[in-house]
Design an enzyme around this catalytic site. Structure first.
Site, short mmCIF file in Angstrom:
data_model
loop_
_atom_site.label_atom_id
_atom_site.label_comp_id
_atom_site.label_asym_id
_atom_site.label_seq_id
_atom_site.Cartn_x
_atom_site.Cartn_y
_atom_site.Cartn_z
N HIS A 67 5.86 -6.73 -22.66
CA HIS A 67 7.31 -6.90 -22.85
C HIS A 67 7.96 -5.62 -23.38
CE1 HIS A 67 6.43 -8.10 -27.21
NE2 HIS A 67 7.41 -7.23 -27.34
N ASP A 113 0.88 -10.94 -22.10
CA ASP A 113 1.74 -9.88 -22.62
C ASP A 113 0.90 -8.65 -22.96
OD1 ASP A 113 3.96 -8.55 -23.56
OD2 ASP A 113 4.05 -9.63 -25.47
N GLY A 208 10.00 -4.41 -34.00
CA GLY A 208 9.61 -3.02 -33.84
C GLY A 208 8.13 -2.80 -33.84
N SER A 210 5.99 -4.69 -32.08
CA SER A 210 5.42 -5.23 -30.85
C SER A 210 4.49 -4.23 -30.17
CB SER A 210 6.53 -5.60 -29.86
OG SER A 210 7.13 -6.80 -30.21
N GLY A 211 3.41 -4.75 -29.61
CA GLY A 211 2.45 -3.91 -28.90
C GLY A 211 1.44 -3.24 -29.79
#
Length: 254
Positions: A67, A113, A208, A210-211
């Site tokens: 995402h 994801d 912020g 994410s990932g």
């Protein structure tokens, strides 16, 4: 409030009006020392705005949440490695290719994801740059295991992002509990998810982050994906379970 870390924003009507806000930051975290998490990277726009995290797999590959990079142009992004401060320059690399999981759907971004970023030029290992360790395919992490999450995300739901890399200790949640609590707000937890939080204090990822990496025993077990709110004690943060995708990673990170 849903945080896709991107962060889930507060919802007035649960479920259909819930909005994923991809972009999270570490709440109640601690500063990371230079070289302590050498595989952590910052995904940034060309004008150096941090929007997501990631981990270095090898000289040419970074792993992150799909995402974070969905519908983005290669020319609009860079990765920054080898730094614990967004104020100081790190090692910058352009991205040659985005490889999102073939079953990732940006309109159902809760599942699959995961994405790989192939870099235009290699990242050479040093004190501040290193490669993350992957788990075995379908490796199971026990409930209650301590884990570390890190990122440059928000330090509270209402704050701006952190200029410094932060880390926090969270704990792997019982999968059935995670399924049951999210079922209350009509969100589904898959076997390819791994949930984690601190049930006693608000601590962990936020907008912020994410990932970014969820680490157990220096092994990458999860990628920050989404949550109801930021680091809540009752609703765990949901991560992409990396061990579910090892075969896919090995097939595509070549």
């Amino acid at each position: 409030m849903f945080t896709a870390l991107f962060l889930f924003v507060s919802v007035t009507s649960i479920s259909q009006s819930a909005v994923l806000q991809y972009d999270s930051r570490i709440i109640n975290g601690e500063d990371v020392a230079p070289g302590e998490i050498p595989y952590q990277v910052s995904l940034q726009t060309q004008n150096f705005f941090h929007f997501c995290g990631g981990s270095i797999l090898s000289e040419y590959y970074v792993i992150t949440a799909a995402h974070c990079v969905a519908e983005k142009r290669l020319a609009d992004m860079i990765i920054v490695a080898g730094t614990v401060s967004l104020i100081r320059s790190g090692v910058k690399r352009a991205i040659k290719q985005i490889i999102s999981h073939k079953e990732y759907d940006p309109y159902n971004s809760y599942i699959n994801d995961i994405a790989l970023l192939k870099l235009l030029a290699p990242l050479k290992p040093s004190r501040d740059i290193g490669f993350v360790t992957l788990p075995k395919q379908d490796e199971i992490i026990q409930q209650g295991t301590a884990a570390r999450v890190s990122g440059f995300g928000r330090i509270s739901e209402s704050s701006s992002g952190s200029n410094f890399l932060l880390k926090a200790t969270v704990y792997i949640t019982d999968q059935e509990y995670c399924k049951n609590i999210y079922n209350k707000i009509l969100e589904y937890i898959y076997d390819t998810h791994i949930c984690a939080n601190d049930p006693n204090i608000s601590r962990g990822s936020c907008k912020g982050d994410s990932g970014g990496p969820l680490i157990v025993n220096e092994t990458l077990v999860g990628l920050v994906s989404w949550a109801n709110g930021c680091s809540l004690t009752d609703y765990p943060t949901v991560h992409t379970r990396v061990s579910s995708y090892i075969d896919w990673i090995k097939k595509n990170a070549v």
